[in-house]
Scaffold this motif. Structure first.
Motif, PDB file in Angstrom:
ATOM      1  N   TYR A  54       0.842  -1.200   0.000  1.00  0.00           N
ATOM      2  CA  TYR A  54       0.000   0.000   0.000  1.00  0.00           C
ATOM      3  C   TYR A  54       0.879   1.251   0.000  1.00  0.00           C
ATOM      4  O   TYR A  54       1.819   1.360   0.783  1.00  0.00           O
ATOM      5  CB  TYR A  54      -0.899  -0.006   1.238  1.00  0.00           C
ATOM      6  N   ASN A  55       0.548   2.152  -0.884  1.00  0.00           N
ATOM      7  CA  ASN A  55       1.256   3.419  -0.952  1.00  0.00           C
ATOM      8  C   ASN A  55       0.298   4.508  -0.461  1.00  0.00           C
ATOM      9  O   ASN A  55      -0.646   4.889  -1.154  1.00  0.00           O
ATOM     10  CB  ASN A  55       1.691   3.672  -2.404  1.00  0.00           C
ATOM     11  N   ALA A  56       0.541   4.974   0.763  1.00  0.00           N
ATOM     12  CA  ALA A  56      -0.392   5.910   1.391  1.00  0.00           C
ATOM     13  C   ALA A  56      -0.415   7.250   0.652  1.00  0.00           C
ATOM     14  O   ALA A  56      -1.441   7.919   0.592  1.00  0.00           O
ATOM     15  CB  ALA A  56      -0.010   6.115   2.855  1.00  0.00           C
ATOM     16  N   ALA A  57       0.712   7.624   0.087  1.00  0.00           N
ATOM     17  CA  ALA A  57       0.784   8.916  -0.591  1.00  0.00           C
ATOM     18  C   ALA A  57      -0.156   8.955  -1.793  1.00  0.00           C
ATOM     19  O   ALA A  57      -0.786   9.975  -2.080  1.00  0.00           O
ATOM     20  CB  ALA A  57       2.220   9.187  -1.031  1.00  0.00           C
ATOM     21  N   GLU A  58      -0.245   7.825  -2.485  1.00  0.00           N
ATOM     22  CA  GLU A  58      -1.084   7.765  -3.690  1.00  0.00           C
ATOM     23  C   GLU A  58      -2.436   7.116  -3.420  1.00  0.00           C
ATOM     24  O   GLU A  58      -3.284   7.081  -4.300  1.00  0.00           O
ATOM     25  CB  GLU A  58      -0.370   6.958  -4.778  1.00  0.00           C
ATOM     26  N   HIS A  59      -2.583   6.552  -2.235  1.00  0.00           N
ATOM     27  CA  HIS A  59      -3.753   5.729  -1.901  1.00  0.00           C
ATOM     28  C   HIS A  59      -3.916   4.621  -2.960  1.00  0.00           C
ATOM     29  O   HIS A  59      -4.982   4.403  -3.502  1.00  0.00           O
ATOM     30  CB  HIS A  59      -5.023   6.589  -1.804  1.00  0.00           C
ATOM     31  N   THR A  60      -2.777   3.994  -3.256  1.00  0.00           N
ATOM     32  CA  THR A  60      -2.805   2.886  -4.215  1.00  0.00           C
ATOM     33  C   THR A  60      -2.381   1.598  -3.524  1.00  0.00           C
ATOM     34  O   THR A  60      -1.597   1.619  -2.569  1.00  0.00           O
ATOM     35  CB  THR A  60      -1.847   3.125  -5.401  1.00  0.00           C
ATOM     36  N   ILE A 106     -10.854   1.177  -1.823  1.00  0.00           N
ATOM     37  CA  ILE A 106      -9.852   1.878  -2.634  1.00  0.00           C
ATOM     38  C   ILE A 106     -10.407   1.909  -4.059  1.00  0.00           C
ATOM     39  O   ILE A 106     -10.903   0.889  -4.529  1.00  0.00           O
ATOM     40  CB  ILE A 106      -8.504   1.130  -2.619  1.00  0.00           C
ATOM     41  N   PRO A 107     -10.341   3.050  -4.734  1.00  0.00           N
ATOM     42  CA  PRO A 107     -10.899   3.082  -6.091  1.00  0.00           C
ATOM     43  C   PRO A 107     -10.259   1.993  -6.961  1.00  0.00           C
ATOM     44  O   PRO A 107      -9.054   1.736  -6.866  1.00  0.00           O
ATOM     45  CB  PRO A 107     -10.531   4.477  -6.603  1.00  0.00           C
ATOM     46  N   GLU A 108     -11.095   1.393  -7.783  1.00  0.00           N
ATOM     47  CA  GLU A 108     -10.643   0.288  -8.634  1.00  0.00           C
ATOM     48  C   GLU A 108      -9.341   0.611  -9.371  1.00  0.00           C
ATOM     49  O   GLU A 108      -8.414  -0.206  -9.425  1.00  0.00           O
ATOM     50  CB  GLU A 108     -11.757  -0.006  -9.640  1.00  0.00           C
ATOM     51  N   ALA A 109      -9.259   1.811  -9.918  1.00  0.00           N
ATOM     52  CA  ALA A 109      -8.087   2.169 -10.714  1.00  0.00           C
ATOM     53  C   ALA A 109      -6.826   2.250  -9.859  1.00  0.00           C
ATOM     54  O   ALA A 109      -5.719   2.228 -10.376  1.00  0.00           O
ATOM     55  CB  ALA A 109      -8.319   3.502 -11.424  1.00  0.00           C
ATOM     56  N   ASN A 110      -7.008   2.364  -8.545  1.00  0.00           N
ATOM     57  CA  ASN A 110      -5.846   2.449  -7.656  1.00  0.00           C
ATOM     58  C   ASN A 110      -5.386   1.082  -7.164  1.00  0.00           C
ATOM     59  O   ASN A 110      -4.461   0.992  -6.373  1.00  0.00           O
ATOM     60  CB  ASN A 110      -6.167   3.324  -6.441  1.00  0.00           C
ATOM     61  N   MET A 160      -3.072  -0.695   6.863  1.00  0.00           N
ATOM     62  CA  MET A 160      -2.977  -0.294   8.266  1.00  0.00           C
ATOM     63  C   MET A 160      -1.549   0.134   8.611  1.00  0.00           C
ATOM     64  O   MET A 160      -1.325   1.139   9.276  1.00  0.00           O
ATOM     65  CB  MET A 160      -3.395  -1.484   9.150  1.00  0.00           C
ATOM     66  N   LEU A 161      -0.572  -0.639   8.142  1.00  0.00           N
ATOM     67  CA  LEU A 161       0.819  -0.415   8.537  1.00  0.00           C
ATOM     68  C   LEU A 161       1.604   0.422   7.524  1.00  0.00           C
ATOM     69  O   LEU A 161       2.761   0.753   7.752  1.00  0.00           O
ATOM     70  CB  LEU A 161       1.523  -1.767   8.749  1.00  0.00           C
ATOM     71  N   ARG A 162       0.948   0.725   6.406  1.00  0.00           N
ATOM     72  CA  ARG A 162       1.564   1.565   5.363  1.00  0.00           C
ATOM     73  C   ARG A 162       2.918   1.022   4.915  1.00  0.00           C
ATOM     74  O   ARG A 162       3.896   1.756   4.772  1.00  0.00           O
ATOM     75  CB  ARG A 162       1.714   3.003   5.874  1.00  0.00           C
ATOM     76  N   ARG A 163       2.971  -0.268   4.711  1.00  0.00           N
ATOM     77  CA  ARG A 163       4.204  -0.883   4.227  1.00  0.00           C
ATOM     78  C   ARG A 163       3.855  -2.207   3.559  1.00  0.00           C
ATOM     79  O   ARG A 163       2.764  -2.738   3.758  1.00  0.00           O
ATOM     80  CB  ARG A 163       5.196  -1.084   5.371  1.00  0.00           C
ATOM     81  N   PRO A 164       4.756  -2.746   2.763  1.00  0.00           N
ATOM     82  CA  PRO A 164       4.459  -4.033   2.137  1.00  0.00           C
ATOM     83  C   PRO A 164       4.403  -5.157   3.173  1.00  0.00           C
ATOM     84  O   PRO A 164       5.246  -5.216   4.073  1.00  0.00           O
ATOM     85  CB  PRO A 164       5.616  -4.244   1.147  1.00  0.00           C
ATOM     86  N   VAL A 165       3.392  -5.989   3.035  1.00  0.00           N
ATOM     87  CA  VAL A 165       3.212  -7.118   3.954  1.00  0.00           C
ATOM     88  C   VAL A 165       3.012  -8.374   3.115  1.00  0.00           C
ATOM     89  O   VAL A 165       2.264  -8.367   2.133  1.00  0.00           O
ATOM     90  CB  VAL A 165       1.997  -6.917   4.881  1.00  0.00           C
ATOM     91  N   LYS A 166       3.687  -9.438   3.538  1.00  0.00           N
ATOM     92  CA  LYS A 166       3.624 -10.692   2.780  1.00  0.00           C
ATOM     93  C   LYS A 166       3.051 -11.804   3.635  1.00  0.00           C
ATOM     94  O   LYS A 166       3.369 -11.918   4.825  1.00  0.00           O
ATOM     95  CB  LYS A 166       5.045 -11.070   2.331  1.00  0.00           C
ATOM     96  N   PHE A 167       2.217 -12.616   3.002  1.00  0.00           N
ATOM     97  CA  PHE A 167       1.759 -13.846   3.646  1.00  0.00           C
ATOM     98  C   PHE A 167       1.994 -15.006   2.683  1.00  0.00           C
ATOM     99  O   PHE A 167       1.547 -14.967   1.536  1.00  0.00           O
ATOM    100  CB  PHE A 167       0.267 -13.770   3.996  1.00  0.00           C
TER     101      PHE A 167
END
Lengths: 279, 162, 800
Positions: free
Chosen positions: C218-224, C247-251, C282-289
């Motif tokens: 998630y990129n909080a600056a772009e809301h993408t 989140i808008p579809e295009a994002n 939530m954490l504004r960073r990449p998360v992997k599962f």
């Protein structure tokens, strides 16, 4: 599925290893090939504080004939046994059993000493050792002692090993006049067997002498089927030992097999093995 | 107790040193420390064979081998065996026969197959199936893999005679 | 004449190549996988990447009394520890229903259970840490307390409803359906022979070698939100992330690179994956599962737990009059979103008796909730069950009539000249080839010789069995499958083709690749349609921000739907290329063609202009073209199957086995499959789809079953205990083909991904029962373990 954290030591001598095991007691575990232990660690079924790696200790490897015995060092890998000309010549049962142990990549790492010490009732080496009447050399700070395989296996993953003691070697009496057969019923190649049988006897004129039937998967430990052996002794191959095996074995039900099914299969293996020994 | 160890070993011909936790198994070490992501994690309990790599010339389960146990040893992975050309014949045969689909099992499968090709030049189909019996593939049904390895064996036998 | 003869490259005015369609071309994309240079989710390296691990309920059904995260939060490397309520702030719940499956109901499901866990393995908390090992360490420090609730494990108990899992729903019935076509009662009343048998099918799971995997960034600056996801349906997931994470579809961009096996497992919405995306926000960073193996067993969808009673009515002469079916299946505590868990049972109702020409059919289906892991669509959805129970009861009828099973089938299979044909269950078949397939199969396996050998060996105490299983398979689904029921799942797919300046061809498709060879066959179709060689084609799939919109890969739709879109785009691009060539060369377009990367004179074949030169002019010197001429070297086309709800395929399989009556062990000796998937685009890939599918089907017949304890604990959640087919026990599989292209598309391709899995269990079951027949034993509960076979033999002995 990541192992919990532990410390690691790689002693160079038996003395040093035994010292670490004594110092850390139940917190410590020996790692040899690690083929069972690392899986348990990854599954978090074991959480030792210290792993004592015995692979750097001199004198725990090697296969040799010493007098009337074949001696196999605890660190000898399953694959070495499988490919050893000395083993094939002097103790064909081990060569027959080895290919049944898991898969090549595991046999390259797993050790006979580790298998004996773990005492998995479904493992191949413990049953072979029972049938062969092997003796284990156990070492600790207090020195060395020898325990017969038939006195060593005490139950589910339980052995006569004392704290801070480890298996150093396996001694197998040479039986040049015996024949051997190793049979397993496993769903897939390399799987733990539903039931398996290490069998030895000296055939003579269509009769079998000194019959030895050691089962894996026949109970909570490898089991020498004494009543069945007695019933088969000195006779042509028996067709049905089910009554005797019912007294000897107490298989544990698993997800696909009731105890009674395993008993039935044990009897089938006995029939096949005895016929092969006499043939 | 100290929960880190310093480790030096040779990976794909290059000597490397790292400080690792002893609990790190060889595949996590190769993937996370060295970025060698060709060897895969499939089960982490020694059943699937996706993590098969070579240590001192013999194949092992990377998930059942602690990295610290490889001190001073030589580890070869699919990346190194590709670059050296050692796997080239098998890779070509796998490609031509479509002996892979998703490709996740393939590095482990190739390393296991190479072990057979080198150690047992006369292996039959039955022996190929046996040797691969510890390498799980959900996609192919195995036959194409057996075919590809058989092709390489036959080719090498012809080469050896010539 | 097959469809591929009609392709433009073989038109009467050209002398161009036959094209790549029908050729066994190796897949270009396999090369990176062979060198360990694939790009699976867990291979990706990201700065600030965090890993999430889930604490999962140890109980099948329990109230979550207490979750204490205090120790876990302070563990080394831990970034966050959250419960269901915290995640629900970022992700709305969902309900897996489809309006065309009337009455289907389910309960709202959250990414992480709130207050109550409904199966052993449902996530109750999430731990995010710098490494997976640290997250697992911290997970062990969570103090979780539960009050166990009554767990509904048995499907009959679920139906009886003493305990209702979701009280708001009123009962445990997710979905039921009854159909009654023709005059079933009358048919049974007048039948000379009525056979009845019950079958049970074990719970399976897919066991993809790569666990489910997602990396959300998630990129909080772009809301993408960029999601690297091991999914078969990236556009569906884009829509779902957009909707539930607001989140808008295009994002939202979903990227699927290499995927380590999917088979339907990776086409569903999983709570832990939704949670991973929510945590990234939530954490504004990449998360992997990445699901580890144990988590995979506990939380990948399961499938196929059915108990079925089936009856068949026939005349003395061997004519099947009617089928009567009663199917009960259990799906876990939730209907899976968005495809629902009603489809599998629904397919069993739709497909039972499908190959045969009887006109009377009755079926009853109950789909119930239980406190086990959820079930949903897995390769061949419903087919293995429908085929096995149909073919099992057909064999039983043949046995009772004393008729050879092949002959009995010949008398009853829908004739090859009867199409279009509507089956008794209401399914519309455009063009099938049951009789051609049967004939080809019997010749391929030398059926007569095998029967003779079988009889000889029986005299020597060797028990061999031969089993047949005819089948139909749903492929190329139209919007009637999901879209009409309100699911935002696309039945159409698109392809974009672009001629590059050097004459290379880039293909972008909305269909995804998990190793089937989608990209390979698209390259074959594109090269053929445009007139370039395969080495010039590069195929790109699996990225919502670059490819056209479409459904992705499921239900054997990639070749038939996605392939047709490629073909149509290729034809249009070829036409556009010829427009440019005509302008450059100042000749009539009709005199030109594209062949072997060149513009040629259509009549003589003489080379006129390399495509690289055409590309150079079109892109860099358009000033040299006529003033009003604009070249278009990028074309997009879409395709939707419309005429039929599904493009059915058909085929037949045979299995040869040997039984060891003293141990109950079954040895698979050989397997055959003759299949009609319409136009065969790549015979090698088609055969390998069949073979892989057959082995997956054999897994269900002989090995695979999720065992649950009475209190709902999954007892074999490891690869040591859940037995999948391995190389040592699998037979060689002989494949044959009949080609009846669908006329609903120009390509004529039908699907082939599921046929192997659909038919194999029935064929193996019939082979085992054929081997057991002289011992008067019969089995009908899959998987056929040695003990089940011994039990059947024991029962036969007891009867004397």
């Amino acid at each position: 599925m990541k192992s919990p954290a532990f410390a690691y030591a790689k002693p160079r001598t038996l003395d040093e290893a035994c010292g670490l095991l004594e110092a850390h007691g139940e917190e410590s575990r020996i790692i040899a090939g690690g083929q069972s232990l690392v899986a348990m660690l990854n599954l978090r079924l074991a959480a030792p504080g210290l792993l004592v790696d015995i692979n750097a200790i001199e004198g725990l490897g090697g296969i040799s004939v010493q007098g009337d015995r074949l001696v196999i060092g605890a660190l000898v890998r399953h694959r070495e046994i499988e490919q050893s000309g000395m083993v094939a010549e002097n103790c064909p049962l081990l060569a027959q059993a080895a290919p049944h142990i898991a898969h090549v990549a595991i046999r390259n790492s797993g050790t006979i000493g580790g298998s004996i010490a773990l005492a998995d009732p479904a493992a191949e080496w413990p049953a072979c050792c029972l049938a062969l009447d092997a003796t284990f050399r156990l070492v600790s700070k207090k020195g060395e002692r020898r325990v017969a395989a038939r006195d060593f296996f005490k139950g589910l993953f339980a052995t006569a090993l004392r704290p801070a003691e480890l298996v150093a070697a396996i001694e197998i009496p040479l039986l040049p006049n015996h024949r051997s057969v190793f049979l397993e019923l496993a769903r897939r190649r390399g799987d733990y067997a539903i039931v398996g049988l290490a069998a030895l006897a000296r055939p003579e004129g269509g009769r079998l002498h000194d019959v030895r039937l050691a089962y894996l998967g026949g109970g909570d430990a490898p089991i020498l089927a004494r009543h069945a052996m007695q019933a088969a002794e000195g006779k042509p191959p028996a067709a049905d030992l089910s009554a005797e095996l019912a007294r000897d074995l107490s298989p544990l039900a698993d997800l696909e097999n009731r105890a009674a099914t395993k008993l039935h299969l044990a009897n089938v293996l006995a029939r096949r093995a005895l016929a092969a020994l006499a043939a | 107790m100290d929960h880190t160890s310093t480790l030096t070993l040779t990976v794909n011909g290059t000597k490397v040193s790292r400080t690792v936790q002893p609990r790190t198994h060889l595949i996590d070490f190769l993937r996370d420390e060295l970025g060698l992501t060709g060897s895969h994690i499939g089960c982490e309990h020694g059943v699937c064979g996706a993590c098969t790599v070579r240590v001192d010339g013999t194949i092992v389960r990377g998930c059942l081998t602690l990295a610290v146990q490889c001190e001073g040893k030589a580890v070869d992975t699919v990346e190194g065996l590709s670059d050296s050309g050692e796997l080239a014949q098998l890779q070509q045969a796998f490609h031509e026969r479509n002996a892979l689909q998703c490709g996740y099992c393939t590095p482990g499968m190739l390393v296991a197959a190479l072990d057979l090709v080198k150690s047992e030049p006369d292996a039959t189909r039955e022996r190929i199936r046996e040797h691969l019996s510890g390498n799980y593939c959900r996609c192919t049904g195995y036959q194409a893999i057996v075919d590809a390895i058989e092709t390489v064996l036959v080719h090498r036998r012809k080469e050896a005679r010539a | 004449m097959t469809a591929r003869d009609e392709l433009p490259v073989k038109g009467s005015k050209t002398r161009t190549q036959a094209g790549y369609i029908g050729k066994a071309e190796p897949r270009a994309n396999a090369k990176r996988l062979l060198q360990g240079r694939g790009s699976f989710i867990d291979d990706l390296r990201f700065p600030r990447l965090a890993q999430v691990v889930f604490l999962r309920s140890p109980h099948a059904h329990a109230k979550i009394r207490k979750l204490d995260f205090s120790k876990a939060r302070t563990a080394p490397g831990v970034i966050a520890v959250v419960d269901g309520r915290a995640v629900a702030e970022y992700c709305t719940p969902w309900v897996g229903v489809l309006s065309h499956l009337k009455g289907l109901k389910s309960a709202p499901q959250f990414p992480i259970a709130i207050d109550r866990a409904c199966w052993q393995g449902e996530a109750v908390a999430a731990v995010v840490a710098e490494t997976r090992a640290q997250a697992e360490d911290a997970c062990e420090l969570i103090v979780a307390e539960y009050d166990p609730l009554p767990a509904v494990i048995d499907m009959h108990e679920a139906l009886a409803g003493r305990h209702v899992i979701h009280p708001d729903l009123g009962d445990n019935i997710c979905f039921n359906r009854e159909v009654d076509f023709g005059a079933v009662e009358a048919a049974f009343a007048k039948a000379d022979v009525v056979v009845e048998e019950s079958y049970s099918f074990g719970r399976h799971t897919g066991v993809c070698l790569e666990g489910r995997a997602i990396l959300a960034d998630y990129n909080a600056a772009e809301h993408t939100l960029t999601v690297h996801h091991a999914t078969q349906a990236p556009h569906m997931m884009q829509d779902i992330f957009s909707k539930h994470l607001n989140i808008p579809e295009a994002n939202v961009r979903v990227i699927c690179r290499d995927i380590g096996g999917a088979y339907g497992i990776k086409v569903h919405v999983y709570p832990d994956e939704m949670c991973t995306a929510a945590l990234s926000i939530m954490l504004r960073r990449p998360v992997k599962f990445v699901a580890d193996r144990m988590e995979s067993f506990l939380s990948d969808i399961h499938a196929r737990e059915h108990k079925v009673k089936v009856r068949l009515a026939a005349t003395k002469a061997g004519e099947i009059l009617a089928f009567d079916l009663d199917d009960l299946t259990a799906i876990g505590p939730y209907s899976v979103y968005p495809r629902t868990s009603g489809i599998e049972g629904n397919q069993v109702v739709n497909l039972t008796g499908g190959p045969y020409k009887h006109q009377n059919y009755r079926a009853k289906l109950n789909v119930v909730f239980t406190n086990k892991n959820v079930t949903c669509q897995y390769r061949a959805v419903g087919h293995p069950i429908a085929v096995a129970l149909t073919e099992g009861i057909v064999d039983l009828a043949a046995q009772k009539l004393g008729m050879d099973p092949a002959e009995f089938r010949r008398r009853n299979l829908v004739p090859d000249d009867a199409y279009p044909y509507t089956g008794a269950a209401g399914m519309k078949f455009e063009l099938l080839s049951h009789h051609q397939c049967l004939d080809k199969l019997l010749a391929l396996m030398d059926y007569k010789a095998l029967r003779a050998e079988q009889a000889e060996l029986r005299k020597k105490g060797v028990y061999r069995g031969i089993g047949l299983a005819a089948m139909i398979e749903v492929t190329n689904p139209s919007p009637a499958f999901y879209g009409v029921g309100g699911a935002r799942i696309s039945a159409q797919d698109g392809a974009t083709l672009r001629l590059e300046p050097t004459g290379m061809l880039t293909v972008l498709s909305s269909v995804t690749e998990q190793g089937q060879g989608t990209e390979g066959i698209f390259a074959q179709i594109a090269a053929t349609a445009v007139g370039v060689t395969m080495d010039k084609v590069k195929v790109i799939t699996g990225d919502t921000s670059t490819t056209p919109y479409g459904g992705g890969t499921w239900a054997s739709r990639g070749a038939g739907i996605g392939g047709e879109a490629v073909l149509q785009a290729g034809k249009a691009l070829r036409s556009n290329i010829l427009d440019i060539a005509a302008a450059i060369l100042s000749v009539d377009k009709a005199t030109l063609d594209v062949y072997n990367n060149e513009i040629i004179d259509a009549a003589s074949g003489a080379s006129r202009l390399p495509l690289a030169e055409l590309g150079r002019v079109a892109y860099f010197r358009p000033d040299t073209l006529p003033m009003k001429f604009q070249s278009e070297l990028m074309v997009t086309r879409h395709y939707t199957p419309r005429e039929y709800g599904f493009t059915f395929t058909n085929g037949i399989q045979a299995s040869l086995v040997e039984i060891h009556p003293d141990t109950g062990f079954v040895k698979l000796l050989k397997h055959w499959c003759v299949e009609d998937c319409g136009t065969v685009i790549n015979p090698m890939l088609v055969d390998e789809q069949i073979r892989g599918g057959v082995v997956q089907g054999i897994g269900g017949a002989l090995f695979e079953e999720c065992h649950y304890s009475e209190d709902g604990q999954l007892l074999n959640a490891s690869m040591a205990d859940y037995l999948v087919p391995m190389s040592g026990e699998m037979p060689d599989i002989v494949c044959g083909h009949v080609e009846s292209p669908t006329k609903s598309s120009e390509l004529g391709a039908k699907g082939v991904g599921e046929a192997g899995t659909a038919g194999a269990p029935g064929a193996v079951m019939n082979a085992i029962n054929d081997a057991l027949a002289p011992l008067n034993a019969r089995v009908n509960s899959m998987p056929f373990t040695p003990e089940r076979i011994l039990d059947a033999l024991g029962a036969a002995n007891a009867k004397g």
